[in-house]
Scaffold this motif. Structure first.
Motif, PDB file in Angstrom:
ATOM      1  N   PHE A 126       0.842  -1.184   0.000  1.00 47.35           N
ATOM      2  CA  PHE A 126       0.000   0.000   0.000  1.00 47.35           C
ATOM      3  C   PHE A 126       0.883   1.242   0.000  1.00 47.35           C
ATOM      4  O   PHE A 126       1.967   1.251   0.600  1.00 47.35           O
ATOM      5  CB  PHE A 126      -0.887   0.039   1.242  1.00 47.35           C
ATOM      6  CG  PHE A 126      -1.982  -0.981   1.277  1.00 47.35           C
ATOM      7  CD1 PHE A 126      -2.034  -2.051   0.397  1.00 47.35           C
ATOM      8  CD2 PHE A 126      -2.991  -0.889   2.236  1.00 47.35           C
ATOM      9  CE1 PHE A 126      -3.049  -2.996   0.441  1.00 47.35           C
ATOM     10  CE2 PHE A 126      -4.014  -1.819   2.300  1.00 47.35           C
ATOM     11  CZ  PHE A 126      -4.036  -2.876   1.406  1.00 47.35           C
ATOM     12  N   THR A 127       0.377   2.289  -0.635  1.00 45.80           N
ATOM     13  CA  THR A 127       1.082   3.566  -0.643  1.00 45.80           C
ATOM     14  C   THR A 127       0.096   4.683  -0.348  1.00 45.80           C
ATOM     15  O   THR A 127      -0.907   4.823  -1.047  1.00 45.80           O
ATOM     16  CB  THR A 127       1.744   3.830  -2.000  1.00 45.80           C
ATOM     17  OG1 THR A 127       2.633   2.747  -2.328  1.00 45.80           O
ATOM     18  CG2 THR A 127       2.538   5.130  -1.955  1.00 45.80           C
ATOM     19  N   ILE A 128       0.407   5.467   0.682  1.00 49.04           N
ATOM     20  CA  ILE A 128      -0.416   6.621   1.009  1.00 49.04           C
ATOM     21  C   ILE A 128       0.243   7.861   0.410  1.00 49.04           C
ATOM     22  O   ILE A 128       1.473   7.994   0.424  1.00 49.04           O
ATOM     23  CB  ILE A 128      -0.610   6.765   2.534  1.00 49.04           C
ATOM     24  CG1 ILE A 128      -1.642   7.852   2.843  1.00 49.04           C
ATOM     25  CG2 ILE A 128       0.709   7.016   3.245  1.00 49.04           C
ATOM     26  CD1 ILE A 128      -2.050   7.897   4.319  1.00 49.04           C
ATOM     27  N   SER A 129      -0.569   8.739  -0.126  1.00 44.67           N
ATOM     28  CA  SER A 129      -0.045   9.970  -0.712  1.00 44.67           C
ATOM     29  C   SER A 129      -1.109  11.049  -0.622  1.00 44.67           C
ATOM     30  O   SER A 129      -2.268  10.759  -0.302  1.00 44.67           O
ATOM     31  CB  SER A 129       0.364   9.746  -2.166  1.00 44.67           C
ATOM     32  OG  SER A 129      -0.756   9.400  -2.956  1.00 44.67           O
ATOM     33  N   ARG A 130      -0.715  12.256  -0.888  1.00 42.24           N
ATOM     34  CA  ARG A 130      -1.694  13.336  -0.935  1.00 42.24           C
ATOM     35  C   ARG A 130      -1.306  14.313  -2.029  1.00 42.24           C
ATOM     36  O   ARG A 130      -0.127  14.490  -2.329  1.00 42.24           O
ATOM     37  CB  ARG A 130      -1.844  14.023   0.428  1.00 42.24           C
ATOM     38  CG  ARG A 130      -1.070  15.319   0.609  1.00 42.24           C
ATOM     39  CD  ARG A 130       0.351  15.106   0.862  1.00 42.24           C
ATOM     40  NE  ARG A 130       1.124  16.323   0.888  1.00 42.24           N
ATOM     41  CZ  ARG A 130       1.810  16.789  -0.141  1.00 42.24           C
ATOM     42  NH1 ARG A 130       1.757  16.188  -1.304  1.00 42.24           N
ATOM     43  NH2 ARG A 130       2.539  17.870  -0.032  1.00 42.24           N
ATOM     44  N   VAL A 131      -2.304  14.919  -2.621  1.00 42.54           N
ATOM     45  CA  VAL A 131      -2.097  15.983  -3.598  1.00 42.54           C
ATOM     46  C   VAL A 131      -2.702  17.231  -2.980  1.00 42.54           C
ATOM     47  O   VAL A 131      -3.928  17.387  -2.941  1.00 42.54           O
ATOM     48  CB  VAL A 131      -2.738  15.653  -4.951  1.00 42.54           C
ATOM     49  CG1 VAL A 131      -2.523  16.801  -5.926  1.00 42.54           C
ATOM     50  CG2 VAL A 131      -2.137  14.364  -5.511  1.00 42.54           C
ATOM     51  N   ALA A 132      -1.834  18.094  -2.470  1.00 40.48           N
ATOM     52  CA  ALA A 132      -2.304  19.252  -1.725  1.00 40.48           C
ATOM     53  C   ALA A 132      -3.182  20.155  -2.585  1.00 40.48           C
ATOM     54  O   ALA A 132      -4.182  20.706  -2.103  1.00 40.48           O
ATOM     55  CB  ALA A 132      -1.123  20.015  -1.155  1.00 40.48           C
ATOM     56  N   THR A 133      -2.832  20.306  -3.851  1.00 38.79           N
ATOM     57  CA  THR A 133      -3.602  21.203  -4.715  1.00 38.79           C
ATOM     58  C   THR A 133      -5.005  20.675  -4.978  1.00 38.79           C
ATOM     59  O   THR A 133      -5.896  21.443  -5.354  1.00 38.79           O
ATOM     60  CB  THR A 133      -2.884  21.427  -6.042  1.00 38.79           C
ATOM     61  OG1 THR A 133      -2.620  20.151  -6.639  1.00 38.79           O
ATOM     62  CG2 THR A 133      -1.575  22.178  -5.824  1.00 38.79           C
ATOM     63  N   GLU A 134      -5.197  19.361  -4.790  1.00 40.10           N
ATOM     64  CA  GLU A 134      -6.519  18.759  -4.972  1.00 40.10           C
ATOM     65  C   GLU A 134      -7.219  18.538  -3.644  1.00 40.10           C
ATOM     66  O   GLU A 134      -8.357  18.055  -3.624  1.00 40.10           O
ATOM     67  CB  GLU A 134      -6.388  17.428  -5.706  1.00 40.10           C
ATOM     68  CG  GLU A 134      -5.828  17.529  -7.108  1.00 40.10           C
ATOM     69  CD  GLU A 134      -5.635  16.163  -7.745  1.00 40.10           C
ATOM     70  OE1 GLU A 134      -5.920  15.140  -7.077  1.00 40.10           O
ATOM     71  OE2 GLU A 134      -5.197  16.114  -8.902  1.00 40.10           O
ATOM     72  N   ASN A 135      -6.530  18.812  -2.538  1.00 46.17           N
ATOM     73  CA  ASN A 135      -7.080  18.526  -1.205  1.00 46.17           C
ATOM     74  C   ASN A 135      -7.560  17.080  -1.117  1.00 46.17           C
ATOM     75  O   ASN A 135      -8.664  16.800  -0.628  1.00 46.17           O
ATOM     76  CB  ASN A 135      -8.227  19.482  -0.865  1.00 46.17           C
ATOM     77  CG  ASN A 135      -7.728  20.795  -0.296  1.00 46.17           C
ATOM     78  OD1 ASN A 135      -6.548  21.109  -0.385  1.00 46.17           O
ATOM     79  ND2 ASN A 135      -8.620  21.567   0.286  1.00 46.17           N
TER      80      ASN A 135
END
Length: 121
Positions: free
Chosen positions: A68-77
């Motif tokens: 599993f990989t957790i990530s975030r795209v701040a510009t997309e919230n």
């Protein structure tokens, strides 16, 4: 206050992949850890992974490490959980959650409604 809405659950065969999404709204999101939890029928809710809004501070439970990989795209919230090499034991309702970084408590006060993941053997 943080509001969380999960999506992306579904049914997949063992060995397959799914990507869960968590749409996040609220102020000062950089102050929060974002986490994924899961709860299977008859079992307690368990921690899966978390990430800081800056993108650092990733932690995984041992059973999903490397899959599993957790990530975030701040510009997309949006926070994602990419799940590969799924196993039947990964089947559960998956929840997105948030807690402030600057707190001594490890409790997550903000939760989404959950999204179902089913893995068939």
């Amino acid at each position: 206050q943080v509001q969380l809405v999960e999506s992306g659950g579904g049914s997949v065969q063992a060995g397959g992949s799914l990507r869960l999404s968590c749409a996040v709204s609220g102020r000062n999101l950089y102050e929060y850890f974002m986490g994924w939890f899961r709860q299977a029928p008859g079992k307690e809710r368990e921690f899966v992974a978390r990430i800081g809004w800056s993108g650092g501070g990733t932690v995984y439970t041992e059973s999903v490490e490397g899959r599993f990989t957790i990530s975030r795209v701040a510009t997309e919230n949006t926070v994602y959980l990419q799940m590969d090499s799924l196993k039947p034991e990964d089947a559960a309702v998956y929840y997105c959650a948030a807690r402030r970084v600057a707190t001594t408590s490890t409790e997550y006060p903000y939760w989404g409604q959950g999204t179902q993941v089913t893995v068939s053997s």
